[in-house]
Structure formats: structure tokens, C-alpha cells
Write a protein that holds these residues in place. Structure first.
Motif, short mmCIF file in Angstrom:
data_model
loop_
_atom_site.label_atom_id
_atom_site.label_comp_id
_atom_site.label_asym_id
_atom_site.label_seq_id
_atom_site.Cartn_x
_atom_site.Cartn_y
_atom_site.Cartn_z
N GLU A 172 0.83 -1.22 0.00
CA GLU A 172 0.00 0.00 0.00
C GLU A 172 0.86 1.26 0.00
O GLU A 172 0.55 2.24 -0.69
N LYS A 173 1.94 1.24 0.77
CA LYS A 173 2.83 2.42 0.83
C LYS A 173 3.56 2.64 -0.51
O LYS A 173 3.72 3.78 -0.93
N ILE A 174 3.93 1.57 -1.16
CA ILE A 174 4.59 1.71 -2.48
C ILE A 174 3.57 2.23 -3.50
O ILE A 174 3.86 3.12 -4.29
N LYS A 175 2.36 1.67 -3.45
CA LYS A 175 1.30 2.12 -4.38
C LYS A 175 0.98 3.60 -4.19
O LYS A 175 0.77 4.31 -5.16
N SER A 176 0.95 4.04 -2.94
CA SER A 176 0.60 5.43 -2.66
C SER A 176 1.77 6.39 -2.92
O SER A 176 1.59 7.60 -2.94
N GLY A 177 2.96 5.83 -3.07
CA GLY A 177 4.14 6.66 -3.31
C GLY A 177 4.77 7.21 -2.04
O GLY A 177 5.68 8.02 -2.10
N SER A 178 4.28 6.74 -0.86
CA SER A 178 4.87 7.24 0.38
C SER A 178 6.21 6.59 0.70
O SER A 178 6.94 7.07 1.55
N ILE A 179 6.50 5.50 0.00
CA ILE A 179 7.83 4.87 0.10
C ILE A 179 8.40 4.84 -1.30
O ILE A 179 7.77 4.50 -2.24
#
Length: 179
Positions: A172-179
Motif C-alpha cells: 500500500e505504501k509503495i502504491k501510494s508513493g509514500s515509500i
């Protein structure tokens, strides 16, 4: 593989020499000690990457009363193979803790491909967890052996569920671009 990804990713940003990269790894947090990375291991990987033509020496810095410093740069071949090394790291990792160097260098990889790798890992973990649960239900134990079996089933399924939750969160974090 993590050490090589670290070296390649650092050299993709700027030319450097082994001792400088080791020093950067040790300050402010001693990641070199946590990863049991000695200078000899680092130099070994520099040599290996040079033989593979993924990096190349570019200059020698000479200073009075100090050892010469051989500066390296990443080659076009090294730059092209860096994403594949990151994908392999994620594919071979048995836990998220083994992917730290890959996570820190996602800019060199296709995030969609990393997500697919992680989703496949998640699917396998869930299948493994379900298999362990079904084995416990199939085996008929009594008394202390049943307690032991239930304890082990709980332990292993809990670990697998925990890893699954972290992988799901990472996706989810990779998808959202937060990581």
C-alpha cells in the motif's frame, strides 16, 4: 547481493571509493556493524563488480602519508542491471528485513514490478499459513502433544500473519508513493 546493490546504487549517484562508502554506512547508525560488513567484504564486492564490468575504476587519489584511494564509477551495464538485482533481492528474501537495501533504492526499480513480486510473496505466505492450519486440523493428537501442536501452529501462523500484514502495508505504501 545487498552489498552489491548498495555499492551500485551509491555509484549510480556519484563516483566514490570503498572506504568512503563504508564510512557512510557506519555513521550515524552503524549499519556496517549491524550487517556484519567488514572492509574486506566491501573490497571483495568492489572487485567482483569490477570483474563483472558493472563498475570501473576511474581515478586514483594520492595523498601524502595516506594510502591511495581508487575511485569507482558505475558502468552502463551496471546501471542497466541494478534494477534486476533489486528484483532478485525481493524475490529471494525470506522476510522483509532482508529487503532493506532494495527498499532504500526503489528509485532504481519499477515499483509496479516490485508490487507484483510482493503480492506473489503475500499469496505464498497466506497459502503456507492456511496449509499449517489445515495440517493441525488433520493430525489427531491428544493431551500434551495436542497442546504442543496447537502451540506450534499458533506460533507459525502468527509469524506468517504478521509478515503478511507488513507486506500488505508495504504494498500500500509503495502504491501510494509514500515509500
Amino acid at each position: 547481493m545487498s552489498i552489491q546493490i548498495y555499492i551500485l546504487s551509491k555509484l549510480a549517484k556519484e563516483s566514490s571509493y570503498p572506504y568512503k562508502l563504508k564510512k557512510e554506512l557506519s555513521e550515524p547508525i552503524p549499519f556496517d556493524k549491524l550487517a556484519n560488513l567488514t572492509e574486506s567484504k566491501l573490497y571483495y564486492h568492489f572487485e567482483s563488480l569490477t570483474k563483472q564490468e558493472l563498475i570501473e575504476p576511474t581515478e586514483i587519489i594520492k595523498e601524502e602519508n595516506r594510502p591511495d584511494k581508487q575511485v569507482f564509477a558505475i558502468t552502463e551495464k551496471g546501471l542497466a542491471l541494478l534494477p534486476n538485482k533489486i528484483y532478485q533481492l525481493f524475490e529471494k528474501a525470506d522476510s522483509l528485513s532482508e529487503t532493506i537495501v532494495g527498499l532504500m533504492n526503489l528509485d532504481f526499480a519499477d515499483r509496479a514490478k516490485i508490487i507484483k513480486i510482493l503480492e506473489e510473496k503475500l499469496r505464498k505466505l497466506e497459502k503456507k499459513r492456511d496449509h499449517i492450519k489445515s495440517l493441525n486440523m488433520q493430525v489427531k493428537l491428544e493431551g500434551p502433544k495436542k497442546e504442543g501442536g496447537d502451540f506450534l501452529t499458533g506460533y507459525f501462523t502468527s509469524r506468517l500473519s504478521n509478515e503478511s500484514e507488513w507486506i500488505d502495508s508495504l504494498i500500500e505504501k509503495i502504491k501510494s508513493g509514500s515509500i
